[in-house]
Design a protein around this motif. Structure first.
Motif, PDB file in Angstrom:
ATOM      1  N   GLU A 195     -62.774 -15.708  -3.802  1.00 24.23           N
ATOM      2  CA  GLU A 195     -61.908 -16.540  -2.965  1.00 24.23           C
ATOM      3  C   GLU A 195     -60.570 -15.808  -2.826  1.00 24.23           C
ATOM      4  N   PRO A 196     -59.756 -16.181  -1.825  1.00 18.65           N
ATOM      5  CA  PRO A 196     -58.423 -15.567  -1.735  1.00 18.65           C
ATOM      6  C   PRO A 196     -57.558 -15.967  -2.925  1.00 18.65           C
ATOM      7  N   MET A 197     -56.471 -15.255  -3.141  1.00 18.96           N
ATOM      8  CA  MET A 197     -55.517 -15.535  -4.201  1.00 18.96           C
ATOM      9  C   MET A 197     -56.197 -15.504  -5.562  1.00 18.96           C
ATOM     10  N   SER A 198     -56.569 -14.299  -5.965  1.00 15.45           N
ATOM     11  CA  SER A 198     -57.268 -14.168  -7.248  1.00 15.45           C
ATOM     12  C   SER A 198     -56.334 -14.426  -8.426  1.00 15.45           C
ATOM     13  N   THR A 199     -55.050 -14.639  -8.172  1.00 15.13           N
ATOM     14  CA  THR A 199     -54.154 -15.068  -9.251  1.00 15.13           C
ATOM     15  C   THR A 199     -54.350 -16.555  -9.569  1.00 15.13           C
ATOM     16  N   LEU A 200     -55.172 -17.227  -8.750  1.00 11.49           N
ATOM     17  CA  LEU A 200     -55.595 -18.603  -9.054  1.00 11.49           C
ATOM     18  C   LEU A 200     -57.039 -18.577  -9.524  1.00 11.49           C
ATOM     19  N   ASP A 201     -57.462 -19.649 -10.179  1.00 17.47           N
ATOM     20  CA  ASP A 201     -58.886 -19.814 -10.435  1.00 17.47           C
ATOM     21  C   ASP A 201     -59.604 -20.001  -9.091  1.00 17.47           C
ATOM     22  N   PRO A 202     -60.897 -19.613  -9.027  1.00 20.82           N
ATOM     23  CA  PRO A 202     -61.601 -19.705  -7.737  1.00 20.82           C
ATOM     24  C   PRO A 202     -61.623 -21.122  -7.143  1.00 20.82           C
ATOM     25  N   ASP A 203     -61.655 -22.157  -7.988  1.00 20.00           N
ATOM     26  CA  ASP A 203     -61.689 -23.509  -7.407  1.00 20.00           C
ATOM     27  C   ASP A 203     -60.399 -23.821  -6.650  1.00 20.00           C
ATOM     28  N   MET A 204     -59.283 -23.282  -7.115  1.00 17.95           N
ATOM     29  CA  MET A 204     -58.015 -23.479  -6.407  1.00 17.95           C
ATOM     30  C   MET A 204     -57.914 -22.497  -5.227  1.00 17.95           C
ATOM     31  N   GLY A 205     -58.450 -21.297  -5.417  1.00 21.65           N
ATOM     32  CA  GLY A 205     -58.480 -20.324  -4.322  1.00 21.65           C
ATOM     33  C   GLY A 205     -59.267 -20.860  -3.126  1.00 21.65           C
ATOM     34  N   ARG A 206     -60.291 -21.666  -3.436  1.00 25.77           N
ATOM     35  CA  ARG A 206     -61.099 -22.246  -2.348  1.00 25.77           C
ATOM     36  C   ARG A 206     -60.242 -23.141  -1.450  1.00 25.77           C
ATOM     37  N   LEU A 207     -59.288 -23.840  -2.030  1.00 30.38           N
ATOM     38  CA  LEU A 207     -58.395 -24.685  -1.226  1.00 30.38           C
ATOM     39  C   LEU A 207     -57.567 -23.826  -0.272  1.00 30.38           C
ATOM     40  N   VAL A 208     -57.148 -22.661  -0.766  1.00 36.63           N
ATOM     41  CA  VAL A 208     -56.389 -21.745   0.080  1.00 36.63           C
ATOM     42  C   VAL A 208     -57.286 -21.238   1.209  1.00 36.63           C
ATOM     43  N   HIS A 209     -58.503 -20.874   0.836  1.00 34.87           N
ATOM     44  CA  HIS A 209     -59.507 -20.400   1.789  1.00 34.87           C
ATOM     45  C   HIS A 209     -59.663 -21.404   2.941  1.00 34.87           C
ATOM     46  N   ARG A 210     -59.899 -22.657   2.586  1.00 33.75           N
ATOM     47  CA  ARG A 210     -60.115 -23.694   3.611  1.00 33.75           C
ATOM     48  C   ARG A 210     -58.886 -23.864   4.487  1.00 33.75           C
ATOM     49  N   ALA A 211     -57.729 -23.859   3.848  1.00 38.21           N
ATOM     50  CA  ALA A 211     -56.497 -24.046   4.625  1.00 38.21           C
ATOM     51  C   ALA A 211     -56.277 -22.878   5.579  1.00 38.21           C
ATOM     52  N   MET A 212     -56.590 -21.655   5.114  1.00 40.28           N
ATOM     53  CA  MET A 212     -56.401 -20.482   5.985  1.00 40.28           C
ATOM     54  C   MET A 212     -57.346 -20.567   7.181  1.00 40.28           C
ATOM     55  N   GLU A 213     -58.564 -20.994   6.935  1.00 43.64           N
ATOM     56  CA  GLU A 213     -59.496 -21.161   8.060  1.00 43.64           C
ATOM     57  C   GLU A 213     -58.955 -22.196   9.039  1.00 43.64           C
ATOM     58  N   GLY A 214     -58.338 -23.249   8.489  1.00 44.46           N
ATOM     59  CA  GLY A 214     -57.738 -24.274   9.346  1.00 44.46           C
ATOM     60  C   GLY A 214     -56.619 -23.733  10.220  1.00 44.46           C
ATOM     61  N   MET A 215     -55.999 -22.632   9.776  1.00 39.40           N
ATOM     62  CA  MET A 215     -54.933 -21.994  10.558  1.00 39.40           C
ATOM     63  C   MET A 215     -55.490 -20.987  11.557  1.00 39.40           C
ATOM     64  N   GLY A 216     -56.810 -20.859  11.590  1.00 36.65           N
ATOM     65  CA  GLY A 216     -57.427 -19.927  12.532  1.00 36.65           C
ATOM     66  C   GLY A 216     -57.605 -18.526  11.983  1.00 36.65           C
ATOM     67  N   ILE A 217     -57.360 -18.349  10.686  1.00 38.03           N
ATOM     68  CA  ILE A 217     -57.549 -17.040  10.055  1.00 38.03           C
ATOM     69  C   ILE A 217     -59.020 -16.920   9.646  1.00 38.03           C
ATOM     70  N   THR A 218     -59.641 -15.790   9.975  1.00 44.36           N
ATOM     71  CA  THR A 218     -61.008 -15.555   9.528  1.00 44.36           C
ATOM     72  C   THR A 218     -60.965 -14.938   8.139  1.00 44.36           C
ATOM     73  N   MET A 219     -61.587 -15.633   7.202  1.00 42.89           N
ATOM     74  CA  MET A 219     -61.512 -15.221   5.798  1.00 42.89           C
ATOM     75  C   MET A 219     -62.874 -14.682   5.401  1.00 42.89           C
ATOM     76  N   VAL A 220     -62.923 -13.408   5.009  1.00 44.78           N
ATOM     77  CA  VAL A 220     -64.182 -12.792   4.577  1.00 44.78           C
ATOM     78  C   VAL A 220     -64.074 -12.487   3.087  1.00 44.78           C
ATOM     79  N   ASN A 221     -64.816 -13.212   2.274  1.00 45.98           N
ATOM     80  CA  ASN A 221     -64.759 -13.012   0.824  1.00 45.98           C
ATOM     81  C   ASN A 221     -65.899 -12.132   0.340  1.00 45.98           C
ATOM     82  N   ASP A 222     -65.851 -11.744  -0.921  1.00 45.99           N
ATOM     83  CA  ASP A 222     -66.915 -10.950  -1.544  1.00 45.99           C
ATOM     84  C   ASP A 222     -67.223  -9.700  -0.733  1.00 45.99           C
ATOM     85  N   ALA A 223     -66.202  -9.131  -0.117  1.00 39.22           N
ATOM     86  CA  ALA A 223     -66.447  -8.008   0.798  1.00 39.22           C
ATOM     87  C   ALA A 223     -65.600  -6.816   0.396  1.00 39.22           C
ATOM     88  N   GLU A 224     -66.289  -5.732   0.006  1.00 42.57           N
ATOM     89  CA  GLU A 224     -65.605  -4.495  -0.367  1.00 42.57           C
ATOM     90  C   GLU A 224     -65.525  -3.602   0.866  1.00 42.57           C
TER      91      GLU A 224
END
Lengths: 465, 465
Positions: A195-224
């Protein structure tokens, strides 16, 4: 050259690096000791001093209109305080035994040695830039320095396309995503983590993920990222991962930084497992009476886990500089360590954390309970009360606070400060439930969200309903 | 009546007062002990339970559209949780030795005794209403209860004139000034003290004074009200002081409150010098095993001065209720005391304080240093960085933090929480300079304003430049 030998009577302080830590140290030492007592020479390899690197995303995004607003103090201001500041002067070697530094004038290439009585190493950090195909193509930008920011702004202005890819979803990554949205780009963030913001636990990072998608940002996780492809003009065209390619007219790297300690390593100074210089509590390099270090090039003690960490943050750098300057100036000050507080935002989403994540706590050998609560920034009935989620970790059996993470809107982020002070004081979550925090309907629910979390954490630790 | 005697097996908890402290105690006790174990009877003399009195100014001012939004939990909700809630039922006598309360049904006048095993006194506070000529005239309003708020709103709607006088310039006074401005009134605040907000030192109160004048509020300081004159219709017409008369179509009294402890006094329960009930740390009335008290009717220990104070504040009342309920329910909780944190706003001005003012510190026998600094809510270059003034008191020689006062705009008020936690932990201002507070340009300057004050205070305590 007369400068290479100390003047009669005066000691010489040499500072390597003219940003937050270095210039704070120089300025504080100067306030405590006049030019007759202490000569101060600062070598900075770049063009600027004392600027807010943290402000670069807001300048790139247009919230800050002018680069110079990010400069807290100009070279001229420093010089007017009897600090001999040499720009475009890179220290290329430290001779610890001989107490001297070898300096190269970046533009002319000339080299010379300067002797010191006190040395401050404030060489900062450098961005991680993986050795990937295409990483150096035009259109691929870091955002570490003012020069980086200017180059990125130039690209944003020139480029026709409006597709941006940000590599990395930490603080710099999410802040740059906001900046690029503000500049009218369609933004994709490519993130190695779950999830984004690895300085948070993944469950909290997921909230950031959802909010970023809500802003129209395409979030690609687990991607090297495996490489960057370029067009016929040689400019970056896309960012590739093992499974996909993301078209890009501009690419911003926000992968993180490492301590810039090549000089220190070559000089045989002690480095920690993150590559940062190791100091004692007075910010003296361990084992070296007259060598000091601070800012992004050192490791700091995490007061919660008892381990050294590397945290590149202007607020720590400023504190280090003040402490070093006080000590060189004949005063006394120490830096006890950090609790790992950080706050950030992406558009109107505020993200904050302090203390340990679950994996940090496990790594430190701690057993703990976690709770997560929902609350609001103001009394629920007050206009613009905005929701926030607070996660809290408390040590099993003792109930000692271990960490807090907050994701919410306006009014969420700085609430983490309460937890930061409580962590510093070693409070238990039970003690926190009695904290006398400011309450009035425009400022807080009658139980502040941090207290709601503390109450729940206390009930879990004590196993009460 | 069967209710006057305890049922077989079950104990009976009687609660006097159905607002924050009383209902929190009842609810928490219910969660811990079921109806078979504990019968819970609550007597409330008014029409409402569990409402936010702190929200009344915002309802009167129109920020909150509906009275019912201020009600956290209705009587029906409480009853559905097996709490026997009796509205319009006033306890008129406590028989401590006989473990019973005499209750009058307000509307019918009928009286009866109810026995208890545990008694919670949560009778709240009553507004100070000096015996002045005209004080009871139509158009003169208090704002303590929802009924008061409704009556004031009715007056504001009906009255033709648009001149309002607020008597008192504490929290309620300034909040009501804002409310009346929002309703289109020209507002004069008549204040006995040297400056508004006597919970601040006068130098900080002066900042509030100036800001209120900037909002178009007429601020009259050093003015004792001598009487209210009325028109031929008997309604209030003006507020008089020794030197002037202030025309008024409506008058709001915001002079402060006193603990409502007539019942407790008559029952021989121990009261402190502010007239509030004295409890131990578990919120048990001192010397009375089965009598508890909390909320606006008790005195609380000020952890900084070591003295008892009376502070009427919903957040304390809620905490007290939780603690009482936990203890009656067979758990264990204590209320260690307060540090005196309060936050308020008048229009866009935020006002906060915690700990001791100069006169409190002197009264407590402390010698201290004070510093006042100017800073901003965000990095200076970030949009909407707003100025704030922070005053800090530190004990002489030890450097222990004694108090903080903040006046500013958006982002100023809740910064006081950092100081509240530091006070609770007994930190020195020197220790505070190292606090790891959240930093990013949209949230704070690189040195948070509270840290700027701490640095200056530390330098004064240690007499360093």
């Amino acid at each position: 050259m007369s400068r290479t030998n100390r003047g009669a009577g005066a000691e010489r302080l040499v500072v390597i690096g003219g940003d937050a830590a270095g210039m704070s140290a120089a300025s504080r030492a100067r306030r405590l000791r006049g030019p007759d007592e202490l000569e101060i020479v600062v070598f900075e390899r770049g063009h600027f001093t004392s600027y807010s690197a943290c402000g670069i995303p807001y300048w790139v995004g247009g919230d800050v209109s002018d680069r110079d607003e990010l400069i807290a103090r100009t070279p001229e201001e420093h010089r007017s305080r009897d600090i001999d500041l040499r720009l475009r002067s890179e220290v290329v070697e430290i001779d610890v035994a001989g107490r001297g530094v070898r300096v190269r004038e970046v533009d002319r290439g000339a080299e010379s040695w300067t002797a010191y009585d006190h040395l401050v190493i404030a060489t900062g950090a450098r961005p991680i830039r993986p050795a990937l195909p295409g990483i150096d193509a035009p259109g691929v930008h870091g955002v570490q320095t003012l020069d980086d920011g200017q180059e990125l702004l130039d690209t944003l202005t020139r480029t026709q396309g409006r597709r941006a890819v940000v590599v990395g979803a930490g603080y710099i990554g999410v802040e740059m995503a906001e900046a690029l949205i503000n500049r009218g780009f369609r933004v994709t963030v490519v993130n190695r983590g779950e999830e984004p913001m690895s300085t948070l636990d993944p469950d909290m990072g997921r909230l950031v993920h959802r909010a970023m998608e809500g802003m129209g940002i395409t979030m690609v996780n687990d991607a090297e990222v495996t490489g960057l492809s370029t067009g016929v003009d040689g400019r970056v065209r896309a960012v590739g991962t093992a499974s996909a390619e993301y078209p890009a007219d501009v690419v911003v790297l926000g992968i993180g930084v490492r301590p810039e300690t090549g000089l220190a390593r070559a000089a045989g100074l002690p480095l920690g497992r993150h590559g940062g210089l190791l100091t004692d509590l007075s910010m003296r390099v361990r084992g070296h009476e007259n060598v000091w270090a601070g800012g992004d090039c050192v490791e700091v003690l995490d007061l919660v886990s008892g381990r050294e960490r590397h945290i590149a943050l202007g607020t720590h750098a400023n504190k280090h500089g003040q402490i070093i300057g006080a000590n060189i100036g004949g005063g006394y000050a120490t830096f006890p360590g950090v609790v790992g507080t950080a706050v950030s935002k992406v558009c109107d989403l505020e993200i904050a954390r302090t203390g340990l994540r679950e994996k940090d706590a496990r790594r430190a050998g701690l057993q703990f309970e976690t709770v997560t609560i929902e609350s609001t920034s103001r009394a629920g009935y007050y206009p613009n009360a905005s929701p926030m989620t607070v996660k809290m970790l408390a040590e099993r059996s003792t109930g000692r606070l271990l960490g807090v993470q907050i994701v919410g809107r306006e009014g969420a982020g700085k609430r983490v400060d309460v937890a930061a002070v409580a962590l510093t004081a070693g409070m238990t979550v039970e003690q926190m439930t009695a904290l006398d925090l400011g309450y009035a309907p425009p400022f807080s629910p009658v139980w502040d969200p941090v207290l709601v979390a503390a109450r729940k954490a206390a009930s879990v630790v004590h196993r009460t309903p």
